[in-house]
Structure formats: C-alpha cells, structure tokens
Write a protein that holds these residues in place. Sequence first.
Motif, PDB file in Angstrom:
ATOM      1  N   ILE A   1      -9.174   0.750 -96.031  1.00  0.00           N
ATOM      2  CA  ILE A   1      -7.990   1.598 -96.148  1.00  0.00           C
ATOM      3  C   ILE A   1      -7.656   2.228 -94.809  1.00  0.00           C
ATOM      4  O   ILE A   1      -6.488   2.359 -94.459  1.00  0.00           O
ATOM      5  CB  ILE A   1      -8.192   2.658 -97.245  1.00  0.00           C
ATOM      6  CG1 ILE A   1      -8.221   1.983 -98.611  1.00  0.00           C
ATOM      7  CG2 ILE A   1      -7.094   3.710 -97.202  1.00  0.00           C
ATOM      8  CD1 ILE A   1      -8.473   2.903 -99.763  1.00  0.00           C
ATOM      9  N   SER A   2      -8.673   2.590 -94.024  1.00  0.00           N
ATOM     10  CA  SER A   2      -8.382   3.199 -92.727  1.00  0.00           C
ATOM     11  C   SER A   2      -7.699   2.202 -91.797  1.00  0.00           C
ATOM     12  O   SER A   2      -6.869   2.603 -90.979  1.00  0.00           O
ATOM     13  CB  SER A   2      -9.648   3.759 -92.089  1.00  0.00           C
ATOM     14  OG  SER A   2     -10.453   2.742 -91.571  1.00  0.00           O
ATOM     15  N   ARG A   3      -8.030   0.928 -91.909  1.00  0.00           N
ATOM     16  CA  ARG A   3      -7.342  -0.085 -91.100  1.00  0.00           C
ATOM     17  C   ARG A   3      -5.871  -0.191 -91.483  1.00  0.00           C
ATOM     18  O   ARG A   3      -4.998  -0.280 -90.633  1.00  0.00           O
ATOM     19  CB  ARG A   3      -8.000  -1.456 -91.269  1.00  0.00           C
ATOM     20  CG  ARG A   3      -9.269  -1.621 -90.527  1.00  0.00           C
ATOM     21  CD  ARG A   3      -9.734  -3.049 -90.652  1.00  0.00           C
ATOM     22  NE  ARG A   3     -10.997  -3.227 -90.008  1.00  0.00           N
ATOM     23  CZ  ARG A   3     -11.666  -4.347 -89.985  1.00  0.00           C
ATOM     24  NH1 ARG A   3     -11.167  -5.413 -90.600  1.00  0.00           N
ATOM     25  NH2 ARG A   3     -12.819  -4.442 -89.368  1.00  0.00           N
TER      26      ARG A   3
ATOM     27  N   TYR B   1      -4.124   2.163 -92.964  1.00  0.00           N
ATOM     28  CA  TYR B   1      -3.500   3.428 -92.558  1.00  0.00           C
ATOM     29  C   TYR B   1      -3.213   3.427 -91.065  1.00  0.00           C
ATOM     30  O   TYR B   1      -2.127   3.811 -90.632  1.00  0.00           O
ATOM     31  CB  TYR B   1      -4.434   4.581 -92.927  1.00  0.00           C
ATOM     32  CG  TYR B   1      -3.895   5.948 -92.587  1.00  0.00           C
ATOM     33  CD1 TYR B   1      -2.824   6.486 -93.292  1.00  0.00           C
ATOM     34  CD2 TYR B   1      -4.468   6.714 -91.575  1.00  0.00           C
ATOM     35  CE1 TYR B   1      -2.332   7.742 -92.990  1.00  0.00           C
ATOM     36  CE2 TYR B   1      -3.980   7.966 -91.260  1.00  0.00           C
ATOM     37  CZ  TYR B   1      -2.918   8.477 -91.975  1.00  0.00           C
ATOM     38  OH  TYR B   1      -2.434   9.717 -91.667  1.00  0.00           O
ATOM     39  N   HIS B   2      -4.152   2.970 -90.276  1.00  0.00           N
ATOM     40  CA  HIS B   2      -3.987   2.907 -88.824  1.00  0.00           C
ATOM     41  C   HIS B   2      -2.851   1.946 -88.450  1.00  0.00           C
ATOM     42  O   HIS B   2      -2.010   2.274 -87.619  1.00  0.00           O
ATOM     43  CB  HIS B   2      -5.301   2.458 -88.177  1.00  0.00           C
ATOM     44  CG  HIS B   2      -5.261   2.392 -86.698  1.00  0.00           C
ATOM     45  ND1 HIS B   2      -5.240   3.506 -85.901  1.00  0.00           N
ATOM     46  CD2 HIS B   2      -5.228   1.330 -85.853  1.00  0.00           C
ATOM     47  CE1 HIS B   2      -5.192   3.142 -84.636  1.00  0.00           C
ATOM     48  NE2 HIS B   2      -5.196   1.822 -84.582  1.00  0.00           N
TER      49      HIS B   2
ATOM     50  N   TYR C   1      -0.962   9.322 -85.249  1.00  0.00           N
ATOM     51  CA  TYR C   1      -1.517   8.041 -84.800  1.00  0.00           C
ATOM     52  C   TYR C   1      -2.734   8.270 -83.906  1.00  0.00           C
ATOM     53  O   TYR C   1      -3.755   7.598 -84.056  1.00  0.00           O
ATOM     54  CB  TYR C   1      -0.446   7.246 -84.064  1.00  0.00           C
ATOM     55  CG  TYR C   1      -0.965   5.955 -83.481  1.00  0.00           C
ATOM     56  CD1 TYR C   1      -1.371   4.913 -84.296  1.00  0.00           C
ATOM     57  CD2 TYR C   1      -1.060   5.776 -82.099  1.00  0.00           C
ATOM     58  CE1 TYR C   1      -1.851   3.735 -83.780  1.00  0.00           C
ATOM     59  CE2 TYR C   1      -1.544   4.600 -81.572  1.00  0.00           C
ATOM     60  CZ  TYR C   1      -1.927   3.586 -82.410  1.00  0.00           C
ATOM     61  OH  TYR C   1      -2.423   2.417 -81.867  1.00  0.00           O
TER      62      TYR C   1
ATOM     63  N   THR D   1      -5.971   9.133 -85.717  1.00  0.00           N
ATOM     64  CA  THR D   1      -6.697   8.032 -86.363  1.00  0.00           C
ATOM     65  C   THR D   1      -7.557   7.262 -85.379  1.00  0.00           C
ATOM     66  O   THR D   1      -8.458   6.548 -85.795  1.00  0.00           O
ATOM     67  CB  THR D   1      -5.728   7.041 -87.047  1.00  0.00           C
ATOM     68  OG1 THR D   1      -4.888   6.443 -86.076  1.00  0.00           O
ATOM     69  CG2 THR D   1      -4.906   7.733 -88.104  1.00  0.00           C
ATOM     70  N   GLN D   2      -7.314   7.407 -84.110  1.00  0.00           N
ATOM     71  CA  GLN D   2      -8.091   6.675 -83.109  1.00  0.00           C
ATOM     72  C   GLN D   2      -9.401   7.372 -82.785  1.00  0.00           C
ATOM     73  O   GLN D   2     -10.262   6.792 -82.151  1.00  0.00           O
ATOM     74  CB  GLN D   2      -7.270   6.491 -81.822  1.00  0.00           C
ATOM     75  CG  GLN D   2      -6.116   5.564 -82.016  1.00  0.00           C
ATOM     76  CD  GLN D   2      -5.331   5.363 -80.733  1.00  0.00           C
ATOM     77  OE1 GLN D   2      -5.410   6.160 -79.811  1.00  0.00           O
ATOM     78  NE2 GLN D   2      -4.581   4.282 -80.674  1.00  0.00           N
TER      79      GLN D   2
END
Length: 56
Positions: free
Chosen positions: A2-4, A6-7, A51, A54-55
């Motif tokens: 999910i984080s991928r 979302y990113h 953005y 998230t990094q």
Amino acid sequence: MISRVYHATLFALYQLCIVIGIAAMPLAIAAQQAGFSLPIHRVLATVEDAYEATQR
C-alpha cells in the motif's frame, strides 16, 4: 504494497499539479494584473510536503 501505491499516487499528483501550474500560468498572470492571485503555489507546496514525507 500500500505504501508503494500511496507513494506512486502522490508522485503522479505532484507531477499533475506542476503541469496544471504551468498550463495555468497565463491565467495567473492575467489574474495578478487584475489585482488578485491564484493559490496554485499553496496546493503545490502541500502536495510536495506530502510527497517528501513518504520518502523518509
């Protein structure tokens, strides 16, 4: 996973905001000459902050 997603979604949204900002440049210049401004920079800054968060 999910984080991928979302990113990637935030990256696409960030890029879309940049394109919209560039396309709206003539409108923003005309609005500024009329005495008011469009808040495109605030939208772009908000999406950019999300953005970059998230990094980390």
